[in-house]
Motif scaffolding. Structure first.
Motif, PDB file in Angstrom:
ATOM      1  N   TYR A 287       0.614  -1.377   0.504  1.00 22.30           N
ATOM      2  CA  TYR A 287       0.151   0.016  -0.022  1.00 22.30           C
ATOM      3  C   TYR A 287       0.882   1.422   0.116  1.00 22.30           C
ATOM      4  O   TYR A 287       2.002   1.605   0.233  1.00 22.30           O
ATOM      5  CB  TYR A 287      -0.947  -0.030   1.149  1.00 22.30           C
ATOM      6  CG  TYR A 287      -1.895  -1.171   1.130  1.00 22.30           C
ATOM      7  CD1 TYR A 287      -2.955  -0.730   0.140  1.00 22.30           C
ATOM      8  CD2 TYR A 287      -2.068  -1.969   2.272  1.00 22.30           C
ATOM      9  CE1 TYR A 287      -3.879  -2.142  -0.093  1.00 22.30           C
ATOM     10  CE2 TYR A 287      -3.017  -3.488   2.750  1.00 22.30           C
ATOM     11  CZ  TYR A 287      -3.732  -2.897   1.449  1.00 22.30           C
ATOM     12  OH  TYR A 287      -5.021  -3.912   1.149  1.00 22.30           O
ATOM     13  N   GLU A 288       0.449   2.428  -0.825  1.00 25.14           N
ATOM     14  CA  GLU A 288       1.231   3.758  -0.487  1.00 25.14           C
ATOM     15  C   GLU A 288       1.229   3.892   0.855  1.00 25.14           C
ATOM     16  O   GLU A 288       0.343   4.029   1.417  1.00 25.14           O
ATOM     17  CB  GLU A 288      -0.216   4.817  -2.095  1.00 25.14           C
ATOM     18  CG  GLU A 288       0.523   4.628  -2.799  1.00 25.14           C
ATOM     19  CD  GLU A 288       1.326   4.963  -3.433  1.00 25.14           C
ATOM     20  OE1 GLU A 288       2.202   6.337  -2.324  1.00 25.14           O
ATOM     21  OE2 GLU A 288       2.241   4.511  -4.081  1.00 25.14           O
ATOM     22  N   PRO A 289       2.606   5.220   1.239  1.00 26.58           N
ATOM     23  CA  PRO A 289       2.553   4.886   2.272  1.00 26.58           C
ATOM     24  C   PRO A 289       1.676   6.139   3.011  1.00 26.58           C
ATOM     25  O   PRO A 289       0.658   5.912   4.043  1.00 26.58           O
ATOM     26  CB  PRO A 289       3.808   5.691   2.446  1.00 26.58           C
ATOM     27  CG  PRO A 289       4.123   5.102   1.707  1.00 26.58           C
ATOM     28  CD  PRO A 289       3.590   4.465   0.112  1.00 26.58           C
ATOM     29  N   SER A 290       1.023   7.253   1.642  1.00 21.86           N
ATOM     30  CA  SER A 290      -0.472   7.982   2.941  1.00 21.86           C
ATOM     31  C   SER A 290      -1.316   7.638   2.186  1.00 21.86           C
ATOM     32  O   SER A 290      -2.268   7.821   3.116  1.00 21.86           O
ATOM     33  CB  SER A 290      -0.378   9.173   1.181  1.00 21.86           C
ATOM     34  OG  SER A 290      -0.886   8.360   0.064  1.00 21.86           O
ATOM     35  N   LYS A 358     -10.504   1.502   5.295  1.00 25.42           N
ATOM     36  CA  LYS A 358      -9.760   2.487   5.880  1.00 25.42           C
ATOM     37  C   LYS A 358      -8.573   3.151   4.682  1.00 25.42           C
ATOM     38  O   LYS A 358      -8.578   3.568   4.242  1.00 25.42           O
ATOM     39  CB  LYS A 358      -9.619   2.583   7.153  1.00 25.42           C
ATOM     40  CG  LYS A 358      -8.716   4.219   6.886  1.00 25.42           C
ATOM     41  CD  LYS A 358     -10.132   5.245   7.645  1.00 25.42           C
ATOM     42  CE  LYS A 358     -10.378   6.450   7.506  1.00 25.42           C
ATOM     43  NZ  LYS A 358     -10.766   7.403   7.187  1.00 25.42           N
ATOM     44  N   ILE A 359      -8.172   2.185   4.618  1.00 30.81           N
ATOM     45  CA  ILE A 359      -6.616   1.756   3.894  1.00 30.81           C
ATOM     46  C   ILE A 359      -6.842   1.843   2.135  1.00 30.81           C
ATOM     47  O   ILE A 359      -7.203   2.923   1.320  1.00 30.81           O
ATOM     48  CB  ILE A 359      -5.810   0.981   3.724  1.00 30.81           C
ATOM     49  CG1 ILE A 359      -4.826   1.633   5.386  1.00 30.81           C
ATOM     50  CG2 ILE A 359      -4.538   0.453   2.877  1.00 30.81           C
ATOM     51  CD1 ILE A 359      -4.265  -0.074   5.562  1.00 30.81           C
ATOM     52  N   ARG A 364      -9.340   4.665  -2.926  1.00 28.37           N
ATOM     53  CA  ARG A 364     -10.226   4.630  -4.141  1.00 28.37           C
ATOM     54  C   ARG A 364      -9.942   6.195  -3.857  1.00 28.37           C
ATOM     55  O   ARG A 364      -9.749   7.368  -5.287  1.00 28.37           O
ATOM     56  CB  ARG A 364     -11.659   4.452  -3.618  1.00 28.37           C
ATOM     57  CG  ARG A 364     -11.185   2.616  -3.909  1.00 28.37           C
ATOM     58  CD  ARG A 364     -13.048   2.341  -3.594  1.00 28.37           C
ATOM     59  NE  ARG A 364     -13.389   2.866  -2.296  1.00 28.37           N
ATOM     60  CZ  ARG A 364     -13.305   1.917  -1.754  1.00 28.37           C
ATOM     61  NH1 ARG A 364     -12.844   0.506  -1.386  1.00 28.37           N
ATOM     62  NH2 ARG A 364     -13.792   2.306  -0.578  1.00 28.37           N
ATOM     63  N   GLU A 365      -9.938   7.107  -2.891  1.00 28.56           N
ATOM     64  CA  GLU A 365     -10.101   8.488  -3.365  1.00 28.56           C
ATOM     65  C   GLU A 365      -8.742   9.360  -3.324  1.00 28.56           C
ATOM     66  O   GLU A 365      -8.782  10.452  -4.612  1.00 28.56           O
ATOM     67  CB  GLU A 365     -10.356   9.105  -1.654  1.00 28.56           C
ATOM     68  CG  GLU A 365     -11.294   8.688  -1.036  1.00 28.56           C
ATOM     69  CD  GLU A 365     -11.889   9.206   0.031  1.00 28.56           C
ATOM     70  OE1 GLU A 365     -10.812   9.645   0.423  1.00 28.56           O
ATOM     71  OE2 GLU A 365     -12.846   9.443   0.962  1.00 28.56           O
ATOM     72  N   ARG A 366      -8.267   8.570  -3.585  1.00 25.88           N
ATOM     73  CA  ARG A 366      -6.820   9.124  -3.800  1.00 25.88           C
ATOM     74  C   ARG A 366      -6.635   9.011  -5.429  1.00 25.88           C
ATOM     75  O   ARG A 366      -6.090   9.726  -6.480  1.00 25.88           O
ATOM     76  CB  ARG A 366      -5.380   8.544  -3.186  1.00 25.88           C
ATOM     77  CG  ARG A 366      -3.858   8.932  -4.353  1.00 25.88           C
ATOM     78  CD  ARG A 366      -3.051   8.426  -3.447  1.00 25.88           C
ATOM     79  NE  ARG A 366      -2.378   6.870  -3.062  1.00 25.88           N
ATOM     80  CZ  ARG A 366      -2.776   6.074  -3.998  1.00 25.88           C
ATOM     81  NH1 ARG A 366      -1.797   6.593  -5.301  1.00 25.88           N
ATOM     82  NH2 ARG A 366      -3.155   4.466  -3.595  1.00 25.88           N
TER      83      ARG A 366
END
Length: 625
Positions: A287-290, A358-359, A364-366
């Protein structure tokens, strides 16, 4: 050819300890200020005295500290071992004298260089230290670092410990005022970091049983937590974390040896890395850190042998080693978080499932925002080449090697005339100006997409450099500078709404302010007095006698640049924007920016000042004079 200045033995000066502290206070306590900011010098003075009392508690001596603050006089009383009686004067008035150089006595102390109480002494117009131990007591009184009285009692029934009384010097700290909100926050951090310690502030008790878990619990209410707070403890380390359902940004509280490292450092960098590494390995996904850290609310506290900070005010840790036989700070934190957080997630599968959802939601939002973020960044990049909105300064918050970084300020102004006056009169080294074009959009209830779609918000976010976190914030103070009329008040509310909605930690961490500007100018041929209230105006008229000229400023644009420099320089008056500790951010936004409820109507009526009559009365006086 210009004549060269002679450089001889006469140019070399040796200042004694107190003269040097008073001449260069910034080297010892950071910035000065008037108490409107949490990192102003008067709070650092209190912290320096308190740190010594906390160290006594850590060493197992004294479970209660009493603090009294009345009329700018501060009293701190602990029930520790007391300063050795023969060294009471030396400890507070001789540089490099203290009990913390011997690591046997104070293994993980905050104050290691013997400067703190000397700085408090030198920068106070009155300073008294009293130590009691073994049924005897010694006290010494100073004025601006000069010893004026010494008392010795061979027999006393007083309880052992140390009592320090001081009044910050108004020559150094001009027109200062202690704000209890900042002091309460400081004291809460002390008790969170020292479970079992009781601190009494003006009779109010502060106490914590569960440390950093209580810190997060007080900051984020139960309904807004994605899952119960994860609380992990080990030797020399404590960690707490959860996620917010409503907050977009990341929030971190970091501490070293009880010191609030507001600018992070090696321990916070390692903590963020450890969370990402552990979560990736637990789920077996890269997963991306952000995405992993989005909406996190967390705290970390570590204890280090002889820590190295990047300044005397100890706001950023520079140490890479834990000290003793322990590994590096990074390795120590990575190993602890990996082992304990991984174990917790395996045992608490429901929490792990909520975290993964949550991740994935953040991912998805990113991705949904990726296109518009790219366009927004390109727009911001083009705008920055010829950006009329931002007049930047030379020093920024990240420039920790420059003494003035804590004074870095961004003024958010409305209209060309006001921003023009501030721009011409500002300090180009530390003060930047961001000019709004009319009223900003009401962002209440909108998603973060609007930050990128709205050019003004996007440019403001880019100017502050806070898109992903506060870590690279470019200005320590963000100051809303609008007219004190209905439109100006509305603009203030809209800007505060923007920060509350998307970057609430800016407000929580004490970065947002309202600029006070004078309402009146009262002057005669000899003197000019700027007045910020009706009471100040009346006092000025009395002082100048006769028939002084009175001018009422109706807007910032009416104040000339020559005059404006008085209001944003050494005598700047700022009102900090603070969150109501009794209400959540969602409740605050709904009340002030939601549909016009009867409650809000009642609030407006109850708090409405009938200023029309006052203004007419003043204008009549001005016309008569």
């Amino acid at each position: 050819m210009a004549e060269q200045t002679k450089y001889t033995e006469d140019n070399i000066k040796s200042l004694d300890w107190k003269e040097h502290i008073r001449m260069r206070p910034g080297m010892y306590i950071g910035k000065l200020g008037d108490g409107s900011s949490a990192d102003d010098g008067i709070y650092i003075l209190l912290k320096e005295v308190l740190d010594n009392s906390i160290d006594e508690f850590v060493m197992g001596a004294g479970k209660t500290i009493e603090i009294s603050i009345q009329n700018n006089r501060v009293i701190v009383r602990d029930y520790g071992r007391g300063i050795p009686l023969g060294k009471v004067v030396d400890v507070v008035s001789k540089m490099n004298t203290g009990g913390k150089y011997d690591t046997k006595a104070f293994k993980k102390s905050v104050g290691l260089n013997g400067v703190g109480t000397k700085a408090v002494n030198a920068l106070s117009n009155y300073f008294r230290v009293e130590s009691t131990r073994d049924g005897k007591s010694v006290a010494a009184e100073f004025e601006m670092g000069n010893l004026v009285n010494e008392e010795k009692l061979d027999e006393t029934s007083r309880r052992k410990g140390t009592k320090v009384t001081f009044t910050p010097d108004e020559v150094i700290f001009k027109k200062y005022k202690f704000r209890m909100e900042y002091i309460e926050r400081m004291i809460k951090n002390y008790v969170y970091l020292n479970p079992g310690l009781t601190i009494m502030l003006n009779g109010e008790k502060f106490y914590s049983e569960e440390g950093l878990k209580d810190l997060l619990g007080d900051g984020i209410n139960e309904e807004d937590r994605l899952f119960p707070i994860i609380h992990l403890r080990g030797d020399d380390i404590e960690v707490a974390l959860t996620y917010s359902k409503s907050q977009y940004s990341e929030e971190y509280h970091s501490f070293v040896n009880g010191q609030h490292t507001t600018q992070g450092g090696t321990h916070l960098t390692a903590f963020k890395e450890a969370i990402v590494k552990t979560v990736r390995e637990f789920f077996g996904k890269n997963y991306e850190p952000s995405d992993i850290r989005k909406s996190i609310s967390s705290a970390i506290s570590i204890k280090v042998m002889e820590p190295v900070f990047e300044s005397q005010t100890k706001t950023k840790l520079g140490s890479t080693d834990m000290g003793g036989d322990k590994p590096t700070v990074r390795t120590f934190i990575l190993d602890f978080v990996k082992r304990n957080l991984d174990n917790y997630l395996h045992k608490n599968t429901e929490t792990a499932a909520k975290l993964q959802r949550k991740i994935l939601q953040a991912e998805r939002e990113r991705k949904d925002l990726s296109g518009i973020r790219k366009l927004a960044r390109e727009r911001a990049k083009k705008a920055s080449l010829h950006n009329k909105k931002l007049r930047d300064c030379r020093i920024h918050l990240g420039d920790v090697k420059k003494e003035a970084y804590l004074d870095t300020t961004l003024f958010i102004t409305e209209g060309d005339s006001a921003s023009g006056s501030i721009t011409k009169s500002r300090n180009v080294n530390t003060q930047a100006v961001f000019s709004l074009k009319g009223k900003p959009l009401n962002s209440f209830g909108l998603s973060k997409k609007i930050v990128y779609e709205n050019e003004e918000f996007n440019l403001l976010q880019a100017a502050l450099n806070i898109e992903d976190s506060l870590e690279d914030l470019r200005y320590n103070n963000i100051v809303i500078a609008t007219d004190a009329d209905v439109d100006g008040m509305h603009i203030r509310l809209l800007i505060i709404t923007f920060f509350l909605q998307f970057f609430p930690e800016l407000i929580r961490n004490g970065h947002l302010y309202i600029l006070q500007t004078p309402l009146f100018r009262v002057r005669n041929k000899k003197e000019t007095i700027y007045c910020y209230s009706e009471e100040e105006r009346r006092n000025a008229i009395k002082k100048l006698t006769g028939k002084p000229e009175i001018t009422r400023f109706k807007g910032l644009g009416e104040i000339s640049p020559d005059e404006f420099k008085h209001f944003i320089g050494d005598d700047i008056r700022l009102d900090p924007v603070m969150l109501d500790k009794e209400k959540t951010i969602e409740e605050l936004l709904t009340f002030y920016m939601g549909k016009n409820t009867p409650d809000r109507q009642e609030f407006i009526i109850d708090n409405l000042r009938l200023e029309v009559d006052l203004v007419e009365e003043i204008e009549d006086e001005i016309n008569k004079s």
